[in-house]
Design an enzyme around this catalytic site. Structure first.
Site, PDB file in Angstrom:
ATOM      1  N   ALA A  51       0.881  -1.141  -0.155  1.00  0.00           N
ATOM      2  CA  ALA A  51       0.001  -0.069   0.037  1.00  0.00           C
ATOM      3  C   ALA A  51       1.048   1.203   0.001  1.00  0.00           C
ATOM      4  O   ALA A  51       2.043   1.227   0.478  1.00  0.00           O
ATOM      5  CB  ALA A  51      -0.859   0.064   1.341  1.00  0.00           C
ATOM      6  N   LYS A  79      -6.348   3.824  -3.700  1.00  0.00           N
ATOM      7  CA  LYS A  79      -6.561   3.982  -2.615  1.00  0.00           C
ATOM      8  C   LYS A  79      -6.646   5.190  -2.058  1.00  0.00           C
ATOM      9  O   LYS A  79      -5.880   6.396  -2.376  1.00  0.00           O
ATOM     10  CB  LYS A  79      -5.088   3.571  -1.836  1.00  0.00           C
ATOM     11  CG  LYS A  79      -4.940   3.947  -0.209  1.00  0.00           C
ATOM     12  CD  LYS A  79      -3.549   3.359   0.141  1.00  0.00           C
ATOM     13  CE  LYS A  79      -3.504   3.650   1.661  1.00  0.00           C
ATOM     14  NZ  LYS A  79      -1.984   3.417   2.136  1.00  0.00           N
TER      15      LYS A  79
END
Length: 508
Positions: A51, A79
């Site tokens: 991430a 994201k």
């Protein structure tokens, strides 16, 4: 007279760090530099799914990478932030959302007006005014499409992707631009007896690879920076006590959420990173409070899809090298230090290290002022991120021995000052362009339960009616932006869906 330019760059290790460095050097240094990357397929990489934060867009854009091609090749997703579940206390959750929250007015940031609203009995949430947070809660996503003359959307985003696929994607990019890859395990390092600089590395095959500048991307081991040059290591486990992690991918489930999730557990926290074809999961924990076997059982019992591989365990000590650049060697990635991935900063630190190295790129003389300036900047980057991560552990009401230790621990003065300032009148100071903005600190401090005693008196310059109108417009804008977006999964299907994969059999 300035010494001649160095010409040969040797990168020890591949993975995300090695191929990011190789790609950036190939792009910005050009063909006049000989760039060689040495890696061994026998060793493998740590990458278990990544991430990121929005800054990675700048890195990819600087390389001229097409975003849809990148997302497709890495089986990535988008994201909008990080959800923190059960961190303040069991049952509580909040989002560290990317992008804007409201908009400033006059001399004050938006949140000062919201603090006045709350002190006067208002019930709205700060995240009601955050377009990215609203979109994330609805599983919506679209790239910002800010039109001239209209209010900016306020949306910012990053990515989730397969780290191994990203390294392969960058390898192709780098090799097409002249980077030479050598397969092999480094068995020996030769150091100049006079100046202490690394002269070459010797592979298991007997091949000698000479260089002028060496980049250590060998992972936790720090083959060049530590085992050879003995840089030393700053141990931060007194502030960040987690020392192990277990990672495992699982099958995807609907919906495809446009955010990372971090869930607090009894002895640490669990990550969830949704990709197009699978979900990355892991448990970061302190071995003083849970056994490895129990940690693995806990992780496997809380997956939301069938596990797709055997769990992998990692051991680490949070901290950083005392000298990330020493002699003619610069460490990147895990070789430079480790901060747990709570705020998705691992790739950012690689990116920053590359950018700062290019900013202070040496001549063959390796002048110490350049090295010192680089190390000072990297020290600040690590320390400021460290403080931000510590905040999550310090400000908590969770029960249990692990969390009591975190709540009771001494913290760096730099963090204590930030917390005290915020608790007075909600003010946040950002120093020297540190990574996390005022909005990042604001969301985590509020989310973890820090409540300012007051607010800036300048917020009282608005009448009650003006305050209500100002907040109402901000909330309407955030709602409108989020409502206009399609579902995250639909957006990917239209723009950047990865090719279908054969279904992998789940673990029995």
């Amino acid at each position: 007279m300035m010494e001649r330019s160095l010409k040969r760059i040797v990168i020890a290790g591949g993975g995300t760090a090695g191929w990011m460095a190789a790609s950036a050097f190939a792009r910005f240094l050009g063909p006049s530099y000989a760039i060689t990357l040495v890696e061994s397929e026998e060793i493998g990489t740590i990458g278990v799914g990544e991430a990121t934060i929005p800054a990675i867009q700048l890195f990819n854009q600087s390389l001229g990478i097409d975003e849809n091609e990148f997302v497709r090749a890495t089986q990535g997703s988008f994201k909008l932030g990080i959800e923190f579940a059960d961190w303040r206390e069991p049952g509580h959750h909040y989002l560290h959302a990317f992008g804007a929250i409201g908009r400033p007015l006059g001399l004050l940031p938006f949140h000062q007006y919201w603090l006045r609203h709350r002190h006067e009995g208002g019930m709205s949430s700060l995240w009601d005014y955050a377009p990215s947070a609203r979109a994330a809660n609805q599983n919506h996503f679209a790239r910002p499409n800010d039109k001239p003359g209209s209010l900016p959307s306020g949306v910012a985003y990053a990515y989730h992707f397969d780290a191994d696929l990203y390294a392969k994607f960058l390898r192709k990019y780098a090799e097409e631009r002249g980077v030479k890859r050598i397969e092999g395990r480094i068995n020996d390092v030769t150091v100049n007896a006079t100046n202490g600089h690394i002269e070459s590395v010797t592979l298991a095959s007997g091949q000698i690879v000479e260089g002028d500048l060496f980049i250590d991307c060998s992972g936790f081991r720090g083959l060049l920076i530590e085992e050879t040059l003995e840089s030393g290591y700053e141990d931060w486990s007194n502030f960040l006590p987690c020392n192990r992690a277990i990672a495992v991918p699982c099958a995807s489930v609907d919906p495809l959420t446009p955010y990372t999730r971090s869930t607090a557990r009894n002895a640490g926290w669990q990550w969830r990173i949704p990709l197009q074809h699978r979900t990355g999961n892991g448990y970061v924990y302190c071995s003083d409070f849970i056994s490895d076997a129990d940690a693995q059982d806990m992780l496997l019992s809380t997956l939301d899809g069938a596990p797709l591989a055997e769990p992998r365990q990692l051991r680490f000590v949070t901290g950083k090298r005392r000298h990330i650049w020493k002699k003619n060697c610069v460490a990147l990635g895990l070789a430079s230090g480790f901060l747990e991935p709570l705020e998705s900063t691992s790739i950012h630190l690689i990116q920053t290290g590359i950018a700062k190295l290019l900013e202070f790129f040496p001549s063959a003389g390796f002048l110490q002022p350049d090295i010192d300036a680089f190390n000072k900047r990297m020290d600040f980057e690590f320390h400021s991120i460290r403080d931000f991560i510590i905040l999550h552990y310090k400000a908590t009401n969770r029960p249990g021995a692990f969390w009591k230790r975190c709540r009771d621990m001494d913290i760096p003065e730099s963090l204590a000052e930030k917390m005290d300032l915020f608790l007075s009148n909600g003010r946040i100071m950002r120093f020297n362009e540190e990574l996390f903005t005022e909005l990042g600190w604001l969301q985590v401090m509020l989310g973890q339960g820090l409540q300012p005693k007051g607010y800036s008196p300048l917020a009282d310059l608005l009448s009650a009616e003006q305050l209500q109108e100002f907040l109402s417009i901000a909330a309407q804008h955030a709602r409108h932006v989020a409502d206009q977006m399609p579902l995250h999964q639909q957006y990917i299907a239209v723009h950047c869906a990865a090719p279908p994969q054969e279904k992998r059999r789940a673990m029995s």
